[in-house]
Design an enzyme around this catalytic site. Structure first.
Site, mmCIF file in Angstrom:
data_model
loop_
_atom_site.group_PDB
_atom_site.id
_atom_site.type_symbol
_atom_site.label_atom_id
_atom_site.label_comp_id
_atom_site.label_asym_id
_atom_site.label_seq_id
_atom_site.Cartn_x
_atom_site.Cartn_y
_atom_site.Cartn_z
ATOM 1 N N GLY A 1 -88.647 19.861 -104.747
ATOM 2 C CA GLY A 1 -89.465 20.095 -103.536
ATOM 3 C C GLY A 1 -90.424 18.830 -103.630
ATOM 4 N N GLU B 1 -66.538 0.391 -100.827
ATOM 5 C CA GLU B 1 -65.489 -0.071 -99.813
ATOM 6 C C GLU B 1 -64.337 -0.958 -100.507
ATOM 7 O OE1 GLU B 1 -69.198 1.235 -97.791
ATOM 8 O OE2 GLU B 1 -68.737 -0.091 -99.126
ATOM 9 N N GLY C 1 -65.800 -4.125 -116.213
ATOM 10 C CA GLY C 1 -67.096 -3.812 -115.907
ATOM 11 C C GLY C 1 -67.355 -2.447 -115.070
ATOM 12 N N ARG C 2 -66.575 -2.287 -114.353
ATOM 13 C CA ARG C 2 -66.751 -0.785 -113.663
ATOM 14 C C ARG C 2 -66.771 0.135 -114.288
ATOM 15 N NH1 ARG C 2 -62.548 -3.853 -109.352
ATOM 16 N NH2 ARG C 2 -64.038 -5.091 -108.144
ATOM 17 N N GLU D 1 -71.139 -4.837 -108.594
ATOM 18 C CA GLU D 1 -69.720 -4.930 -109.370
ATOM 19 C C GLU D 1 -68.619 -4.402 -108.542
ATOM 20 O OE1 GLU D 1 -69.562 -4.271 -113.460
ATOM 21 O OE2 GLU D 1 -71.454 -4.800 -113.667
ATOM 22 N N GLY D 2 -68.536 -4.596 -107.116
ATOM 23 C CA GLY D 2 -67.730 -4.090 -106.096
ATOM 24 C C GLY D 2 -68.066 -3.037 -105.387
ATOM 25 N N GLY E 1 -70.182 -12.364 -101.448
ATOM 26 C CA GLY E 1 -70.260 -11.049 -102.437
ATOM 27 C C GLY E 1 -69.069 -10.526 -102.647
ATOM 28 N N SER E 2 -68.616 -9.528 -101.569
ATOM 29 C CA SER E 2 -67.565 -8.890 -101.744
ATOM 30 C C SER E 2 -66.251 -9.885 -101.940
ATOM 31 C CB SER E 2 -67.505 -7.752 -100.748
ATOM 32 O OG SER E 2 -68.312 -6.575 -100.974
ATOM 33 N N GLN F 1 -84.561 17.149 -103.849
ATOM 34 C CA GLN F 1 -84.501 18.722 -103.010
ATOM 35 C C GLN F 1 -85.196 19.761 -103.945
ATOM 36 O OE1 GLN F 1 -84.478 18.337 -99.762
ATOM 37 N NE2 GLN F 1 -84.581 20.286 -99.051
#
Length: 379
Positions: free
Chosen positions: A339, A367, A242-243, A363-364, A131-132, A336
């Site tokens: 409610g 972290e 892509g980010r 896409e990353g 993955g990463s 919130q």
């Protein structure tokens, strides 16, 4: 820096907003509930030029700038983040990579139908154990002379069950590690290529996420993108762009939740006045508005740098890192503010909260973005 949008950019923004309201909003709750891919809506997005926004018109694209892409992505994601990720993958991961790195023959054959929206594409990098750490590719592409023999499994592939063309990253020479990785264009329906399990997800449930299985799939040599061993660099370059797409998706989720919360706060009464008049609610909305504006500026900065041909590894990572956190924070506060009503599907914000989480992962991860940023500033 000029913060005024051009007339063309405003028109694109309005067209995307109108499309989202008129075409995506109806039945968006039902599509989420039933995990239904927005096929008809995606087809119309292609006809509008939203699936190849930045591609040269000679290859079927709309030839727009990256800021226009951010504007359109935000409007689509406000209403339906599932449709937005289809748009992001096709634009940022598939079309952008092919236009920049593919051969002329590959562009004519594959990029043109993808950019014009005739078909959609998928980007297959992630695996069960990669993955990463994208260097740990287990999918192999054995060089057989005039073709490669592809074997392996890919996971979490957006558009996995609906794409016609797939960009697949695979390891050809394990001894060379990341320098032995290649990128290939694979067509749906090739012998040995199987669409695997559809994932049952927390959010973006309307998007089509599958595993892909390759069992001795013959990939012609001419379907390799770039020189031998270019695959890892190709993937990293594509993900940098892509980010911006995912940052814009996160921005849209956040701004959509904010708009709903603001509207609700202006009409809902408690203690004989609209709840926006209570400082506890007003300050939440003030924080949300400020953070969304900051996220939008980071998206614009990355988009402008991309159009200027600059290295966007840092600015893209900053935009994704911050916008995805804002999406989470804003949607939680939107629930919130609503409610008890925020906890039911009818008011949309619970869906936006579920959709927001993935923007910190795919896409990353956040972290990984911090690693990219810290390495950049250390230079």
């Amino acid at each position: 820096m000029d913060f005024n949008l051009s007339e063309e950019q405003l028109m694109i923004q309005q067209a995307a907003r109108d499309f989202a309201q008129n075409e995506l909003l109806p039945e968006v709750i039902e599509r989420d509930r039933d995990q239904k891919f927005p096929a008809e809506q995606v087809k119309k997005m292609g006809e509008m030029g939203l699936l190849g926004m930045m591609v040269d018109p000679k290859y079927g694209g709309a030839g727009m700038d990256s800021v226009s892409y951010v504007l359109a992505m935000e409007e689509i994601a406000k209403i339906d983040a599932s449709a937005a990720v289809v748009m992001s993958v096709n634009n940022s991961l598939v079309c952008a990579g092919l236009e920049k790195f593919a051969s002329e023959e590959q562009k004519v054959k594959y990029l043109t139908p993808l950019a014009s929206g005739q078909v959609i594409g998928a980007f297959a990098l992630s695996e069960p154990e990669a993955g990463s750490d994208a260097t740990s590719q287990k999918t192999t592409a054995e060089d057989k002379g005039d073709y490669y023999l592809l074997n392996g499994i890919k996971n979490w592939i957006t558009n996995g069950g609906t794409a016609t063309y797939y960009i697949v990253i695979a390891q050809t020479d394990p001894e060379k590690k990341h320098k032995g990785i290649n990128a290939f264009i694979v067509e749906r329906g090739w012998e040995g290529f199987e669409i695997g399990t559809k994932e049952d997800k927390l959010g973006i449930r309307g998007s089509d996420t599958h595993s892909l299985i390759f069992n001795n799939v013959k990939v012609p040599k001419e379907n390799r993108i770039g020189e031998d061993g270019f695959g890892f660099n190709f993937a990293m370059a594509v993900l940098n762009g892509g980010r911006i797409g995912i940052a814009s998706q996160a921005l849209g989720i956040a701004s959509g939740a904010y708009e709903l919360a603001l509207k609700y706060a202006k009409t809902r009464k408690a203690f004989k006045t609209e709840i926006i008049n209570h400082q506890a609610i007003a300050f939440k909305l003030a924080d949300m508005a400020t953070q969304i504006t900051a996220a939008r500026m980071l998206c614009f900065k990355a988009a402008c740098e991309k159009d200027a041909g600059k290295d966007i590894s840092e600015s893209g990572a900053m935009a994704k890192l911050y916008a995805s956190q804002v999406a989470m924070d804003t949607t939680i506060e939107a629930v919130q503010i609503h409610g008890g009503y925020g906890y039911v599907k009818e008011y949309h914000v619970e869906r936006l909260m579920r959709d927001a989480k993935i923007t910190q992962i795919y896409e990353g991860t956040s972290e990984i973005q911090k690693i990219v940023i810290s390495r950049s500033i250390a230079k």
